[in-house]
Motif scaffolding. Structure first.
Motif, mmCIF file in Angstrom:
data_model
loop_
_atom_site.group_PDB
_atom_site.id
_atom_site.type_symbol
_atom_site.label_atom_id
_atom_site.label_comp_id
_atom_site.label_asym_id
_atom_site.label_seq_id
_atom_site.Cartn_x
_atom_site.Cartn_y
_atom_site.Cartn_z
ATOM 1 N N PHE A 37 -8.372 -2.456 -2.182
ATOM 2 C CA PHE A 37 -8.420 -3.901 -2.342
ATOM 3 C C PHE A 37 -7.180 -4.601 -1.781
ATOM 4 O O PHE A 37 -7.205 -5.816 -1.591
ATOM 5 N N VAL A 38 -6.110 -3.858 -1.540
ATOM 6 C CA VAL A 38 -4.858 -4.479 -1.111
ATOM 7 C C VAL A 38 -5.017 -5.205 0.229
ATOM 8 O O VAL A 38 -4.640 -6.384 0.353
ATOM 9 N N PRO A 39 -5.574 -4.582 1.279
ATOM 10 C CA PRO A 39 -5.736 -5.327 2.541
ATOM 11 C C PRO A 39 -6.654 -6.534 2.402
ATOM 12 O O PRO A 39 -6.393 -7.581 2.997
ATOM 13 N N LEU A 96 -14.543 -16.206 5.543
ATOM 14 C CA LEU A 96 -14.689 -15.214 4.476
ATOM 15 C C LEU A 96 -15.661 -14.094 4.806
ATOM 16 O O LEU A 96 -15.814 -13.165 4.015
ATOM 17 N N LEU A 97 -16.328 -14.162 5.928
ATOM 18 C CA LEU A 97 -17.338 -13.145 6.258
ATOM 19 C C LEU A 97 -16.780 -11.718 6.265
ATOM 20 O O LEU A 97 -17.489 -10.785 5.884
ATOM 21 N N PRO A 98 -15.527 -11.459 6.685
ATOM 22 C CA PRO A 98 -15.003 -10.091 6.564
ATOM 23 C C PRO A 98 -15.001 -9.583 5.132
ATOM 24 O O PRO A 98 -15.283 -8.404 4.884
ATOM 25 N N LEU A 99 -14.703 -10.445 4.158
ATOM 26 C CA LEU A 99 -14.738 -10.022 2.762
ATOM 27 C C LEU A 99 -16.168 -9.782 2.296
ATOM 28 O O LEU A 99 -16.422 -8.874 1.497
ATOM 29 N N VAL A 100 -17.100 -10.576 2.782
ATOM 30 C CA VAL A 100 -18.509 -10.363 2.433
ATOM 31 C C VAL A 100 -18.971 -9.002 2.945
ATOM 32 O O VAL A 100 -19.707 -8.282 2.253
ATOM 33 N N CYS A 101 -18.531 -8.608 4.126
ATOM 34 C CA CYS A 101 -18.900 -7.296 4.670
ATOM 35 C C CYS A 101 -18.280 -6.157 3.862
ATOM 36 O O CYS A 101 -18.765 -5.022 3.944
ATOM 37 N N CYS A 102 -17.243 -6.445 3.089
ATOM 38 C CA CYS A 102 -16.593 -5.419 2.268
ATOM 39 C C CYS A 102 -17.213 -5.279 0.885
ATOM 40 O O CYS A 102 -16.721 -4.465 0.087
ATOM 41 N N TYR A 103 -18.264 -6.028 0.572
ATOM 42 C CA TYR A 103 -18.896 -5.920 -0.741
ATOM 43 C C TYR A 103 -19.267 -4.478 -1.102
ATOM 44 O O TYR A 103 -19.018 -4.032 -2.232
ATOM 45 N N PRO A 104 -19.887 -3.707 -0.187
ATOM 46 C CA PRO A 104 -20.219 -2.311 -0.555
ATOM 47 C C PRO A 104 -18.990 -1.475 -0.893
ATOM 48 O O PRO A 104 -19.050 -0.619 -1.782
ATOM 49 N N ILE A 105 -17.869 -1.714 -0.209
ATOM 50 C CA ILE A 105 -16.643 -0.969 -0.506
ATOM 51 C C ILE A 105 -16.135 -1.338 -1.889
ATOM 52 O O ILE A 105 -15.747 -0.465 -2.683
ATOM 53 N N PHE A 106 -16.121 -2.631 -2.198
ATOM 54 C CA PHE A 106 -15.653 -3.074 -3.513
ATOM 55 C C PHE A 106 -16.521 -2.473 -4.616
ATOM 56 O O PHE A 106 -16.009 -1.924 -5.602
ATOM 57 N N LEU A 107 -17.834 -2.581 -4.449
ATOM 58 C CA LEU A 107 -18.745 -2.102 -5.488
ATOM 59 C C LEU A 107 -18.693 -0.585 -5.609
ATOM 60 O O LEU A 107 -18.700 -0.041 -6.724
ATOM 61 N N SER A 130 0.831 -1.209 0.000
ATOM 62 C CA SER A 130 0.000 0.000 0.000
ATOM 63 C C SER A 130 0.861 1.253 0.000
ATOM 64 O O SER A 130 0.550 2.238 -0.680
ATOM 65 N N ALA A 131 1.964 1.242 0.760
ATOM 66 C CA ALA A 131 2.848 2.406 0.808
ATOM 67 C C ALA A 131 3.477 2.673 -0.557
ATOM 68 O O ALA A 131 3.603 3.831 -0.974
ATOM 69 N N CYS A 132 3.847 1.619 -1.265
ATOM 70 C CA CYS A 132 4.428 1.801 -2.603
ATOM 71 C C CYS A 132 3.405 2.315 -3.596
ATOM 72 O O CYS A 132 3.724 3.126 -4.475
ATOM 73 N N MET A 133 2.171 1.873 -3.470
ATOM 74 C CA MET A 133 1.131 2.278 -4.412
ATOM 75 C C MET A 133 0.595 3.672 -4.129
ATOM 76 O O MET A 133 -0.015 4.290 -5.006
ATOM 77 N N ALA A 134 0.806 4.168 -2.911
ATOM 78 C CA ALA A 134 0.258 5.471 -2.549
ATOM 79 C C ALA A 134 0.962 6.617 -3.249
ATOM 80 O O ALA A 134 0.446 7.734 -3.280
ATOM 81 N N GLY A 135 2.145 6.373 -3.793
ATOM 82 C CA GLY A 135 2.859 7.420 -4.521
ATOM 83 C C GLY A 135 3.707 8.284 -3.616
ATOM 84 O O GLY A 135 3.748 8.124 -2.388
ATOM 85 N N ARG A 136 4.391 9.235 -4.227
ATOM 86 C CA ARG A 136 5.332 10.077 -3.484
ATOM 87 C C ARG A 136 4.648 10.966 -2.458
ATOM 88 O O ARG A 136 5.236 11.327 -1.447
ATOM 89 N N THR A 137 3.399 11.341 -2.734
ATOM 90 C CA THR A 137 2.721 12.276 -1.830
ATOM 91 C C THR A 137 1.942 11.592 -0.719
ATOM 92 O O THR A 137 1.636 12.208 0.288
ATOM 93 N N GLY A 138 1.619 10.311 -0.886
ATOM 94 C CA GLY A 138 0.754 9.677 0.105
ATOM 95 C C GLY A 138 1.357 8.518 0.856
ATOM 96 O O GLY A 138 0.718 7.963 1.749
ATOM 97 N N TRP A 139 2.617 8.137 0.520
ATOM 98 C CA TRP A 139 3.152 6.935 1.139
ATOM 99 C C TRP A 139 3.420 7.122 2.624
ATOM 100 O O TRP A 139 3.267 6.176 3.403
ATOM 101 N N ARG A 140 3.812 8.334 3.036
ATOM 102 C CA ARG A 140 4.085 8.544 4.464
ATOM 103 C C ARG A 140 2.807 8.397 5.284
ATOM 104 O O ARG A 140 2.794 7.746 6.333
#
Length: 349
Positions: free
Chosen positions: A246-248, A267-278, A16-26
């Motif tokens: 989606f990384v976590p 898998l129930l934690p991933l099921v609870c994340c359906y609204p975030i994914f969508l 996640s830190a690498c993907m956040a870019g130069r401005t958001g990794w910290r």
């Protein structure tokens, strides 16, 4: 208590830190490390209050033990006398072939004992046998977690698609009226037995088996493919930054694949994340992954109001490789340019 989130964060934080870019990794790194610290503090307090005893080291060796058992079952003659001696200090080598179950690591894991030898020696045997049996190792690993990623995998009693652990071993539950277990000293009596029976029917998946569409949607593989589909749609519209939510979740899913069984309750934690994914997939993104923001129209005069140069909301037109345009006097032309994201404010020349 499950602690696979520790391993998931160890994988998700640097990615996640690498993907956040130069401005958001910290900021991403600080928030992630803070989450890890809070997790350790919370688990430490809960373990102390609830008197939780640390589990055996074998709990983390589900996949290696399954792979060793598979080699012993399929090719016992390939073991040297020294390898057999090392394995015998941890596992019942003569019985391990009968204990091996492709979808469930508990029988082999339950026979594991860490008291008889050095764990480093066992890991050395695991590496050496893996070098000579790579296909067997891969097959044992995939057989253990195939329900998590293959929608048409056959059901197995050792790996059922059960949403809630409503059926407790030790008590018959033919009419759904009662639930309990003498081993733990409790009995549950339902005041609405027909409703409890319906809940049990849904929870153990019987209510969906006759419907092909619902069987897939409520199957073990659906959370993975739903998450992957939303990830693909988000990345296609908004580059790499859209993959951050989606990384976590992907890291947590990867920890499930090295677990002892494939169960829906994991898998129930991933099921609870359906609204975030969508919601991430349906977010209207700009050209470089910035969410579109409404831009105010200038006054209906012949020239934009004077003032210092400032960029409008959303993505920078320079960062998108296009030359910015001075706000035109024609309001219609200005509005079209604004929709294309190419407009900047300028003061009077």
């Amino acid at each position: 208590m499950r602690n696979n989130a520790i391993y998931a964060l160890a994988l998700a934080v640097p990615v996640s830190a690498c993907m956040a870019g130069r401005t958001g990794w910290r900021r991403m790194l600080i928030l992630s490390l803070l989450s890890v610290a809070l997790g350790f503090v919370a688990s430490g307090v809960l373990y102390g209050v609830l008197d939780v005893v640390p589990g055996s080291v074998g709990e983390a060796l589900s996949v290696p033990l399954q792979q060793l058992a598979r080699v012993v079952r399929d090719d016992p003659d390939s073991l040297t006398a020294e390898q057999r001696k090392v394995l015998s200090a941890f596992l019942p080598v003569d019985q391990i072939g009968d204990l091996y179950t492709p979808r469930l690591a508990d029988p082999v894991k339950g026979s594991f004992s860490a008291q008889g030898g050095q764990l480093a020696e066992l890991l050395g045997v695991w590496v050496s046998l893996g070098a000579s049996h790579p296909v067997t190792y891969l097959d044992a690993f995939l057989s253990l977690n195939v329900p998590y990623w293959y929608p048409l995998s056959s059901d197995n009693k050792a790996s059922e698609r059960v949403y809630v652990g409503v059926v407790v071993i030790g008590q018959d539950m033919a009419d759904g009226a009662s639930l309990g277990n003498d081993q733990y000293g409790f009995v549950r009596q339902s005041r609405i037995p027909w409703l409890l029976a319906r809940y049990v029917d849904v929870a153990i998946f019987d209510a969906f088996r006759g419907n092909p569409l619902l069987s897939v949607m409520f199957g073990l593989a659906f959370p993975f493919w739903f998450m992957l589909g939303c990830l693909g749609a988000s990345v296609a519209a908004a580059k790499r930054r859209a993959a951050l939510p989606f990384v976590p979740a992907l890291a947590v899913w990867l920890t499930f694949t090295v677990g002892p069984a494939s169960l829906m309750r994991y898998l129930l934690p991933l099921v609870c994340c359906y609204p975030i994914f969508l919601g991430t997939a349906l977010q209207p993104w700009g050209t470089r992954g910035c969410a579109r923001r409404a831009r105010p129209m200038p006054s209906m005069g012949t020239q934009a109001s004077p003032g210092p140069k400032r960029r409008m909301g959303g993505c920078s037109s320079r960062s998108m490789g296009r030359q910015p345009a001075v706000v035109p006097r024609d309001v219609t032309e200005w509005y079209n340019n604004c929709a294309l994201g190419t407009t900047e404010w300028h003061g009077k020349p």
